[in-house]
Design a protein around this motif. Structure first.
Motif, PDB file in Angstrom:
ATOM      1  N   ILE A 277       0.824  -1.214   0.000  1.00 13.43           N
ATOM      2  CA  ILE A 277       0.000   0.000   0.000  1.00 13.43           C
ATOM      3  C   ILE A 277       0.855   1.259   0.000  1.00 13.43           C
ATOM      4  CG2 ILE A 277      -1.723   1.319   1.303  1.00 13.43           C
ATOM      5  CD1 ILE A 277      -2.757  -1.230  -0.079  1.00 13.43           C
ATOM      6  N   ASN A 278       1.955   1.198   0.707  1.00 15.20           N
ATOM      7  CA  ASN A 278       2.762   2.412   0.815  1.00 15.20           C
ATOM      8  C   ASN A 278       3.462   2.784  -0.487  1.00 15.20           C
ATOM      9  OD1 ASN A 278       1.954   3.002   3.402  1.00 15.20           O
ATOM     10  ND2 ASN A 278       3.511   1.672   4.305  1.00 15.20           N
ATOM     11  N   GLU A 279       3.380   1.912  -1.460  1.00 17.81           N
ATOM     12  CA  GLU A 279       3.929   2.257  -2.775  1.00 17.81           C
ATOM     13  C   GLU A 279       2.862   2.869  -3.667  1.00 17.81           C
ATOM     14  OE1 GLU A 279       6.470  -0.632  -4.566  1.00 17.81           O
ATOM     15  OE2 GLU A 279       7.804   0.017  -2.927  1.00 17.81           O
ATOM     16  N   ILE A 280       1.641   2.901  -3.164  1.00 18.63           N
ATOM     17  CA  ILE A 280       0.548   3.429  -3.985  1.00 18.63           C
ATOM     18  C   ILE A 280       0.224   4.848  -3.532  1.00 18.63           C
ATOM     19  CG2 ILE A 280      -1.827   3.070  -4.744  1.00 18.63           C
ATOM     20  CD1 ILE A 280      -1.503   0.131  -3.924  1.00 18.63           C
ATOM     21  N   ASP A 281       0.183   5.759  -4.469  1.00 21.26           N
ATOM     22  CA  ASP A 281      -0.155   7.138  -4.132  1.00 21.26           C
ATOM     23  C   ASP A 281      -1.613   7.239  -3.717  1.00 21.26           C
ATOM     24  OD1 ASP A 281       2.313   8.197  -4.583  1.00 21.26           O
ATOM     25  OD2 ASP A 281       1.924   8.612  -6.712  1.00 21.26           O
ATOM     26  N   GLY A 282      -1.880   8.065  -2.726  1.00 21.05           N
ATOM     27  CA  GLY A 282      -3.267   8.359  -2.374  1.00 21.05           C
ATOM     28  C   GLY A 282      -3.833   7.494  -1.268  1.00 21.05           C
ATOM     29  N   VAL A 283      -3.112   6.461  -0.855  1.00 25.49           N
ATOM     30  CA  VAL A 283      -3.580   5.642   0.266  1.00 25.49           C
ATOM     31  C   VAL A 283      -2.425   5.384   1.222  1.00 25.49           C
ATOM     32  CG1 VAL A 283      -5.539   4.383  -0.722  1.00 25.49           C
ATOM     33  CG2 VAL A 283      -3.221   3.617  -1.202  1.00 25.49           C
ATOM     34  N   SER A 284      -2.777   5.143   2.473  1.00 32.63           N
ATOM     35  CA  SER A 284      -1.766   4.716   3.427  1.00 32.63           C
ATOM     36  C   SER A 284      -2.410   3.719   4.389  1.00 32.63           C
ATOM     37  CB  SER A 284      -1.197   5.922   4.176  1.00 32.63           C
ATOM     38  OG  SER A 284      -2.236   6.620   4.809  1.00 32.63           O
ATOM     39  N   THR A 285      -1.601   3.212   5.306  1.00 36.16           N
ATOM     40  CA  THR A 285      -2.100   2.144   6.176  1.00 36.16           C
ATOM     41  C   THR A 285      -1.915   2.489   7.634  1.00 36.16           C
ATOM     42  OG1 THR A 285       0.059   1.109   6.064  1.00 36.16           O
ATOM     43  CG2 THR A 285      -1.631   0.262   4.585  1.00 36.16           C
ATOM     44  N   LEU A 286      -2.740   1.874   8.458  1.00 40.12           N
ATOM     45  CA  LEU A 286      -2.444   1.817   9.879  1.00 40.12           C
ATOM     46  C   LEU A 286      -2.930   0.469  10.396  1.00 40.12           C
ATOM     47  CD1 LEU A 286      -5.475   2.817  11.176  1.00 40.12           C
ATOM     48  CD2 LEU A 286      -4.529   4.969  10.425  1.00 40.12           C
ATOM     49  N   SER A 287      -2.480   0.148  11.601  1.00 33.57           N
ATOM     50  CA  SER A 287      -2.882  -1.130  12.187  1.00 33.57           C
ATOM     51  C   SER A 287      -3.729  -0.871  13.408  1.00 33.57           C
ATOM     52  CB  SER A 287      -1.662  -1.945  12.602  1.00 33.57           C
ATOM     53  OG  SER A 287      -0.891  -2.281  11.485  1.00 33.57           O
ATOM     54  N   GLU A 288      -4.683  -1.740  13.642  1.00 34.61           N
ATOM     55  CA  GLU A 288      -5.462  -1.603  14.867  1.00 34.61           C
ATOM     56  C   GLU A 288      -5.788  -2.973  15.431  1.00 34.61           C
ATOM     57  OE1 GLU A 288      -9.017   0.411  13.568  1.00 34.61           O
ATOM     58  OE2 GLU A 288      -9.992  -1.501  13.126  1.00 34.61           O
ATOM     59  N   GLY A 289      -6.122  -2.970  16.719  1.00 38.64           N
ATOM     60  CA  GLY A 289      -6.483  -4.218  17.376  1.00 38.64           C
ATOM     61  C   GLY A 289      -5.274  -4.891  18.002  1.00 38.64           C
ATOM     62  N   GLN A 290      -5.567  -5.911  18.781  1.00 36.88           N
ATOM     63  CA  GLN A 290      -4.533  -6.627  19.503  1.00 36.88           C
ATOM     64  C   GLN A 290      -4.269  -7.959  18.819  1.00 36.88           C
ATOM     65  OE1 GLN A 290      -3.291  -5.602  22.482  1.00 36.88           O
ATOM     66  NE2 GLN A 290      -4.682  -3.954  23.076  1.00 36.88           N
ATOM     67  N   GLU A 291      -3.017  -8.384  18.877  1.00 35.68           N
ATOM     68  CA  GLU A 291      -2.744  -9.735  18.407  1.00 35.68           C
ATOM     69  C   GLU A 291      -3.631 -10.703  19.179  1.00 35.68           C
ATOM     70  OE1 GLU A 291      -0.938 -10.318  15.950  1.00 35.68           O
ATOM     71  OE2 GLU A 291       0.683  -8.864  15.863  1.00 35.68           O
ATOM     72  N   ASN A 293      -5.695 -10.533  16.732  1.00 41.00           N
ATOM     73  CA  ASN A 293      -6.741  -9.947  15.891  1.00 41.00           C
ATOM     74  C   ASN A 293      -6.348  -8.594  15.315  1.00 41.00           C
ATOM     75  OD1 ASN A 293      -8.698 -12.012  16.168  1.00 41.00           O
ATOM     76  ND2 ASN A 293      -9.042 -11.325  18.265  1.00 41.00           N
ATOM     77  N   ARG A 294      -5.064  -8.390  15.236  1.00 38.19           N
ATOM     78  CA  ARG A 294      -4.598  -7.111  14.723  1.00 38.19           C
ATOM     79  C   ARG A 294      -4.798  -7.079  13.206  1.00 38.19           C
ATOM     80  NH1 ARG A 294      -2.004  -2.803  16.638  1.00 38.19           N
ATOM     81  NH2 ARG A 294      -0.150  -1.994  15.583  1.00 38.19           N
ATOM     82  N   ARG A 295      -5.236  -5.928  12.738  1.00 37.14           N
ATOM     83  CA  ARG A 295      -5.566  -5.829  11.322  1.00 37.14           C
ATOM     84  C   ARG A 295      -5.068  -4.532  10.728  1.00 37.14           C
ATOM     85  NH1 ARG A 295     -11.763  -5.513  10.909  1.00 37.14           N
ATOM     86  NH2 ARG A 295     -11.738  -7.372  12.191  1.00 37.14           N
ATOM     87  N   VAL A 296      -4.934  -4.558   9.442  1.00 40.89           N
ATOM     88  CA  VAL A 296      -4.509  -3.370   8.714  1.00 40.89           C
ATOM     89  C   VAL A 296      -5.737  -2.608   8.257  1.00 40.89           C
ATOM     90  CG1 VAL A 296      -3.274  -2.502   6.693  1.00 40.89           C
ATOM     91  CG2 VAL A 296      -2.430  -4.513   7.898  1.00 40.89           C
ATOM     92  N   VAL A 297      -5.671  -1.295   8.364  1.00 41.60           N
ATOM     93  CA  VAL A 297      -6.720  -0.449   7.801  1.00 41.60           C
ATOM     94  C   VAL A 297      -6.094   0.366   6.680  1.00 41.60           C
ATOM     95  CG1 VAL A 297      -8.472   1.290   8.267  1.00 41.60           C
ATOM     96  CG2 VAL A 297      -7.762  -0.283  10.083  1.00 41.60           C
ATOM     97  N   ILE A 298      -6.743   0.338   5.528  1.00 40.07           N
ATOM     98  CA  ILE A 298      -6.258   1.122   4.402  1.00 40.07           C
ATOM     99  C   ILE A 298      -7.075   2.410   4.346  1.00 40.07           C
ATOM    100  CG2 ILE A 298      -5.917   1.171   1.901  1.00 40.07           C
ATOM    101  CD1 ILE A 298      -5.644  -1.851   1.990  1.00 40.07           C
ATOM    102  N   VAL A 299      -6.378   3.523   4.465  1.00 39.53           N
ATOM    103  CA  VAL A 299      -7.084   4.815   4.520  1.00 39.53           C
ATOM    104  C   VAL A 299      -6.648   5.712   3.368  1.00 39.53           C
ATOM    105  CG1 VAL A 299      -7.322   4.734   7.032  1.00 39.53           C
ATOM    106  CG2 VAL A 299      -5.320   5.821   6.033  1.00 39.53           C
ATOM    107  N   PRO A 300      -7.559   6.544   2.896  1.00 39.44           N
ATOM    108  CA  PRO A 300      -7.167   7.513   1.872  1.00 39.44           C
ATOM    109  C   PRO A 300      -6.242   8.563   2.498  1.00 39.44           C
ATOM    110  CG  PRO A 300      -9.532   7.696   2.401  1.00 39.44           C
ATOM    111  CD  PRO A 300      -8.966   6.670   3.308  1.00 39.44           C
ATOM    112  N   SER A 301      -5.176   8.925   1.826  1.00 38.49           N
ATOM    113  CA  SER A 301      -4.275   9.927   2.382  1.00 38.49           C
ATOM    114  C   SER A 301      -4.935  11.287   2.314  1.00 38.49           C
ATOM    115  CB  SER A 301      -2.967   9.997   1.588  1.00 38.49           C
ATOM    116  OG  SER A 301      -2.592   8.733   1.156  1.00 38.49           O
ATOM    117  N   ALA A 302      -4.583  12.100   3.275  1.00 40.66           N
ATOM    118  CA  ALA A 302      -5.160  13.445   3.310  1.00 40.66           C
ATOM    119  C   ALA A 302      -4.697  14.258   2.098  1.00 40.66           C
ATOM    120  CB  ALA A 302      -4.736  14.156   4.588  1.00 40.66           C
TER     121      ALA A 302
END
Lengths: 302, 94
Positions: A277-291, A293-302
Motif C-alpha cells: 500500500i505504501n507504494e501506492i499514491d493516495g492511500v496509506s495504512t495503519l494497524s489496529e487491534g490486539q494480536e 486480531n490485529r488488522r490493517v486499515v487502508i485509509v485515503p491519504s489526506a
C-alpha cells in the motif's frame, strides 16, 4: 548481562516478545517494567510498553545437556567466547559436578532467591546466582548480550531444517539468499513439500515457528536482522496473492474515499500489505487491534 | 507390558516411524536436555499415541507460552504421520 528489552502495545505483548526472544516460559523469566503503555485518542497516539526480561539465573543446567550441546549443537563461534572467561578453560566443566548439583533443587532455590527472608547470609544469597549465571553461559549458548547476527541465525535455521527434512525422510534443496543487508531468505525446494506446507499453510507456519524457537534457544542474545523461510514457494505465492488483494482494496478506497479494514492477519502478512500500500499514491495504512486480531486499515491519504 | 499380544502383527514394525522420528527430532532440538527425551509409542488405543517424556524442567520449553510450541510440534508431527498413513495423538507427559 542477559537482559533483553522489548516493547509492545501492552505490558503483556512486550512480555510475550521478550519471552519469544528468551525462548522460555513465563515462570522461568523475570521482568522489569520500564515503561507503562500510554493509550491515546482512538489508539492513534500512544507510547508503547517497554519491559526488560531475563531468564532467572538460579537454575543450574543438567550436565548431560552441556555435553550434548557441545557435541552436536551449532559450533561455537570464536566471537561468542565469553569475555574474561578465564576460568572456563581451567575447569573440566563437563566431567565435574559443578555448581551444586541437580536441577531437582531448582524450585527451592528460586524461591529462596525470590523471597528476601533475611534468614540466609546475604553474602551467599548474592553470590550464588551470579556464579551460576556465569557457568550457564560458559557451558551453554553464546552470551545474551552478544548480537546474534543474521548469518548465524541463518546457519541455525538451515541446520534445523536439514534435521527436520531428514526426520521426514524428504529430500530437498536448501538455498539461502541475502535479500537485504540484514535479511536472509531461506528457500526449501523439492518434491513432496506440500506436507510441510499443509492446509492454509498451517504446517508451514508451525515449521517456521519451531525454526524460530530453535534459533532463539541455540543463540540467546539480541537477534539482529531477520531470517525468512520459504517452503516450496509457498511464501512467495502467498505474498503475491496478498499484494494483489491489497491492490484491489486500495483501488476501492481510492475510488470511494472511504477507509477499509482488512481481516486480521499475522505480522508477516500485515507487512506485505503495508509495503504494498505504501507504494501506492493516495492511500496509506495503519494497524489496529490486539494480536492475534490485529488488522490493517487502508485509509485515503489526506 | 512385555507380553506380546495376539493382535500384534509380529513384524515388529512400528505404526508411525516418520511421526516418531520427527517428534523426537523436534523435541530434542528445543530442550536443554536432549538425552533425556524419550518417545514411547502406545499402540493400544484407537490410534497410535506418541508419548513424550522430557527431562526435569524442560516441559515448559516444550509447551511454550500458551502452548504454542506444543501446538506447532503437534501440527508438524501430524504432517509427518501422513507419510506413515496413520493419525496419531501426541501427548506430553511429565
Amino acid at each position: 548481562m542477559e537482559w533483553v528489552e522489548t516493547t509492545g502495545r501492552t505490558i503483556d505483548e512486550a512480555k510475550d516478545a521478550a519471552l519469544d526472544q528468551l525462548g522460555v516460559d513465563e515462570q522461568e523469566a523475570e521482568f522489569e517494567i520500564l515503561e507503562e503503555p500510554k493509550a491515546g485518542l482512538f489508539g492513534l497516539v500512544r507510547r508503547e510498553a517497554r519491559v526488560r526480561a531475563r531468564v532467572r539465573p538460579t537454575r543450574p543446567r543438567p550436565k548431560v545437556d552441556r555435553r550434548d550441546r557441545k557435541r552436536k549443537g551449532p559450533e561455537r563461534r570464536p566471537g561468542s567466547e565469553r569475555r574474561g572467561g578465564g576460568s572456563r578453560s581451567g575447569r573440566g566443566g563437563d566431567a565435574e559436578p559443578t555448581d551444586g548439583g541437580a536441577p531437582v533443587s531448582a524450585p527451592e532455590e528460586s524461591t529462596k532467591d525470590a523471597v528476601p527472608d533475611g534468614g540466609a547470609p546475604p553474602v551467599q544469597r548474592k553470590q550464588e546466582p551470579a556464579r551460576r549465571k556465569v557457568s550457564a553461559q560458559r557451558e551453554g549458548e553464546p552470551m545474551t548480550d552478544d548480537v546474534v547476527d543474521v548469518a548465524t541465525q541463518a546457519d541455525l535455521t538451515v541446520e534445523f531444517l536439514e534435521g527436520l527434512l531428514a526426520a521426514f525422510g524428504l529430500e530437498a534443496d536448501i538455498q539461502r539468499n541475502q535479500v537485504e543487508e540484514d535479511v536472509v531468505e531461506i528457500d526449501v525446494a523439492g518434491n513432496d513439500l506440500g506436507l510441510l506446507i499443509g492446509p492454509k499453510g498451517n504446517t508451514y507456519t508451525a515449521v517456521q515457528e519451531l525454526a524460530r524457537t530453535y534459533v532463539q534457544r541455540k543463540a540467546t542474545g539480541r537477534h539482529h536482522g531477520k531470517v525468512r523461510l520459504d517452503i516450496g514457494g509457498y511464501r512467495q505465492r502467498r505474498r503475491e496473492a496478498l499484494a494483489r488483494f491489497a491492490h484491489q482494496v486500495a483501488d476501492d478506497v481510492l475510488s470511494s474515499g472511504v477507509q477499509k479494514a482488512l481481516e486480521p492477519m499475522s505480522p508477516a502478512d500485515r507487512k506485505v500489505v503495508h509495503d504494498t500500500i505504501n507504494e501506492i499514491d493516495g492511500v496509506s495504512t495503519l494497524s489496529e487491534g490486539q494480536e492475534p486480531n490485529r488488522r490493517v486499515v487502508i485509509v485515503p491519504s489526506a | 507390558m512385555s507380553e506380546v499380544s495376539d493382535l500384534d502383527t509380529g513384524s515388529g514394525t512400528e505404526p508411525a516411524p516418520h511421526a516418531r522420528a520427527v517428534l523426537e527430532y523436534l523435541v530434542r532440538s528445543i530442550v536443554e536436555a536432549p538425552d533425556a527425551v524419550e518417545v514411547e509409542v502406545d499402540d493400544n488405543g484407537r490410534r497410535p499415541s506418541l508419548n513424550v517424556h522430557v527431562g526435569d524442567g524442560d516441559m515448559g520449553r516444550v509447551i511454550g507460552k500458551r502452548g504454542r510450541v506444543a501446538q506447532a510440534i503437534r501440527t508438524v508431527v501430524r504432517a509427518a504421520a501422513v507419510r506413515d498413513d496413520v493419525d496419531v495423538d501426541i501427548e506430553f507427559l511429565d
